[in-house]
Design a protein around this motif. Structure first.
Motif, PDB file in Angstrom:
ATOM      1  N   GLN A 117      89.185  68.911  -6.535  1.00 29.35           N
ATOM      2  CA  GLN A 117      87.808  68.813  -6.287  1.00 29.35           C
ATOM      3  C   GLN A 117      86.748  69.360  -7.286  1.00 29.35           C
ATOM      4  O   GLN A 117      85.769  70.084  -6.667  1.00 29.35           O
ATOM      5  CB  GLN A 117      87.529  69.540  -4.658  1.00 29.35           C
ATOM      6  CG  GLN A 117      88.292  68.735  -3.475  1.00 29.35           C
ATOM      7  CD  GLN A 117      87.927  69.277  -2.032  1.00 29.35           C
ATOM      8  OE1 GLN A 117      88.543  70.205  -1.996  1.00 29.35           O
ATOM      9  NE2 GLN A 117      86.938  68.668  -1.420  1.00 29.35           N
ATOM     10  N   GLU A 118      87.118  69.366  -8.326  1.00 23.42           N
ATOM     11  CA  GLU A 118      86.387  70.093  -9.263  1.00 23.42           C
ATOM     12  C   GLU A 118      84.921  69.750  -9.411  1.00 23.42           C
ATOM     13  O   GLU A 118      84.144  70.516  -9.236  1.00 23.42           O
ATOM     14  CB  GLU A 118      86.985  70.077 -10.588  1.00 23.42           C
ATOM     15  CG  GLU A 118      86.178  70.640 -11.803  1.00 23.42           C
ATOM     16  CD  GLU A 118      87.053  70.559 -13.096  1.00 23.42           C
ATOM     17  OE1 GLU A 118      86.025  71.100 -13.864  1.00 23.42           O
ATOM     18  OE2 GLU A 118      87.839  69.832 -13.182  1.00 23.42           O
ATOM     19  N   LYS A 119      84.614  68.519  -9.639  1.00 22.81           N
ATOM     20  CA  LYS A 119      83.267  67.910  -9.405  1.00 22.81           C
ATOM     21  C   LYS A 119      82.574  68.246  -8.172  1.00 22.81           C
ATOM     22  O   LYS A 119      81.463  68.628  -8.413  1.00 22.81           O
ATOM     23  CB  LYS A 119      83.146  66.340  -9.760  1.00 22.81           C
ATOM     24  CG  LYS A 119      83.892  65.981 -10.995  1.00 22.81           C
ATOM     25  CD  LYS A 119      83.818  64.387 -11.273  1.00 22.81           C
ATOM     26  CE  LYS A 119      84.271  64.005 -12.409  1.00 22.81           C
ATOM     27  NZ  LYS A 119      84.498  62.652 -12.630  1.00 22.81           N
ATOM     28  N   TYR A 120      83.134  68.185  -7.071  1.00 23.54           N
ATOM     29  CA  TYR A 120      82.237  68.455  -5.767  1.00 23.54           C
ATOM     30  C   TYR A 120      82.235  70.069  -5.932  1.00 23.54           C
ATOM     31  O   TYR A 120      81.082  70.369  -5.362  1.00 23.54           O
ATOM     32  CB  TYR A 120      83.345  68.108  -4.558  1.00 23.54           C
ATOM     33  CG  TYR A 120      82.590  68.685  -3.352  1.00 23.54           C
ATOM     34  CD1 TYR A 120      81.617  68.055  -2.638  1.00 23.54           C
ATOM     35  CD2 TYR A 120      83.212  69.861  -2.776  1.00 23.54           C
ATOM     36  CE1 TYR A 120      81.030  68.352  -1.692  1.00 23.54           C
ATOM     37  CE2 TYR A 120      82.793  70.150  -1.414  1.00 23.54           C
ATOM     38  CZ  TYR A 120      81.521  69.642  -1.112  1.00 23.54           C
ATOM     39  OH  TYR A 120      81.022  70.117   0.194  1.00 23.54           O
ATOM     40  N   ALA A 121      83.080  70.986  -6.325  1.00 19.49           N
ATOM     41  CA  ALA A 121      82.957  72.327  -6.193  1.00 19.49           C
ATOM     42  C   ALA A 121      81.770  72.507  -7.305  1.00 19.49           C
ATOM     43  O   ALA A 121      80.756  73.659  -6.800  1.00 19.49           O
ATOM     44  CB  ALA A 121      84.083  73.030  -6.605  1.00 19.49           C
ATOM     45  N   ARG A 122      81.839  71.902  -8.308  1.00 22.79           N
ATOM     46  CA  ARG A 122      80.715  72.459  -9.335  1.00 22.79           C
ATOM     47  C   ARG A 122      79.342  72.072  -8.860  1.00 22.79           C
ATOM     48  O   ARG A 122      78.347  72.592  -9.106  1.00 22.79           O
ATOM     49  CB  ARG A 122      81.004  71.696 -10.670  1.00 22.79           C
ATOM     50  CG  ARG A 122      80.174  72.050 -11.861  1.00 22.79           C
ATOM     51  CD  ARG A 122      80.475  71.293 -13.096  1.00 22.79           C
ATOM     52  NE  ARG A 122      81.793  71.929 -13.375  1.00 22.79           N
ATOM     53  CZ  ARG A 122      81.909  73.118 -13.925  1.00 22.79           C
ATOM     54  NH1 ARG A 122      80.839  74.004 -14.129  1.00 22.79           N
ATOM     55  NH2 ARG A 122      83.112  73.613 -14.576  1.00 22.79           N
ATOM     56  N   LYS A 123      79.453  70.982  -8.084  1.00 21.44           N
ATOM     57  CA  LYS A 123      78.090  70.464  -7.595  1.00 21.44           C
ATOM     58  C   LYS A 123      77.546  71.469  -6.700  1.00 21.44           C
ATOM     59  O   LYS A 123      76.432  71.797  -6.624  1.00 21.44           O
ATOM     60  CB  LYS A 123      78.191  69.007  -6.869  1.00 21.44           C
ATOM     61  CG  LYS A 123      77.091  68.290  -6.618  1.00 21.44           C
ATOM     62  CD  LYS A 123      77.385  66.972  -5.738  1.00 21.44           C
ATOM     63  CE  LYS A 123      76.289  66.276  -5.498  1.00 21.44           C
ATOM     64  NZ  LYS A 123      76.605  64.817  -4.906  1.00 21.44           N
ATOM     65  N   VAL A 124      78.386  71.794  -5.663  1.00 17.29           N
ATOM     66  CA  VAL A 124      77.989  72.985  -4.614  1.00 17.29           C
ATOM     67  C   VAL A 124      77.589  74.395  -5.378  1.00 17.29           C
ATOM     68  O   VAL A 124      76.792  74.679  -4.866  1.00 17.29           O
ATOM     69  CB  VAL A 124      78.996  73.226  -3.729  1.00 17.29           C
ATOM     70  CG1 VAL A 124      78.940  74.296  -2.705  1.00 17.29           C
ATOM     71  CG2 VAL A 124      79.479  71.773  -2.733  1.00 17.29           C
TER      72      VAL A 124
END
Length: 141
Positions: free
Chosen positions: A87-94
């Motif tokens: 979930q790297e992209k999602y975590a970065r977005k948050v």
């Protein structure tokens, strides 16, 4: 789904389980989200059977092996027989949204005393400490 032998998960109403054997990971996991479906099983032939059964009842389009679901990337190591989610992209977005990209990192966002255990529906044996590993196909966790 119940007419196909699946049981709805108590943990998540979008997840259905069907036991096909009493081996490790001897079940089929079917995840429904709006109009998408993800099917996971130890044996690809089990996935094909479920797809055939469901295609006979519903109009479906097979999009092939899943690469992403609900913002998570799906990775597979065929040689090792492992499957995991990222979930790297999602975590970065948050983190960007809340201006926390420079926040101090921790190994897990859970309290130290919390011990995670795999559901006994998925693995009747001892829980694994492999972290992100979801499925291990070659005999044992």
């Amino acid at each position: 789904m119940k007419s196909q032998g699946f049981t709805r998960s108590v943990e998540d109403p979008c997840v259905y389980l069907k036991r096909v054997s009493y081996e490790i990971f001897g079940l089929i996991i079917l995840v429904l989200y709006v109009d998408d479906m993800l099917i996971a099983a130890k044996d690809k032939s089990e996935v094909e059977k479920v797809k055939a059964q469901l295609s006979a009842k519903f109009s479906m389009k097979d999009l092939g092996p899943a690469k992403r679901i609900l913002g998570m990337e799906i990775h597979e190591d065929v040689k090792d027989g492992r499957l995991w989610l990222v979930q790297e992209k999602y975590a970065r977005k948050v983190l960007e949204k809340f201006n926390m990209l420079d926040a101090k990192l921790v190994g897990t966002p859970l309290a130290n005393h919390f011990k995670h255990q795999l559901s006994t529906a998925l693995c009747p044996l001892d829980a694994t400490e492999k972290g992100l590993m979801l499925i291990r196909r070659k005999g044992s966790l």
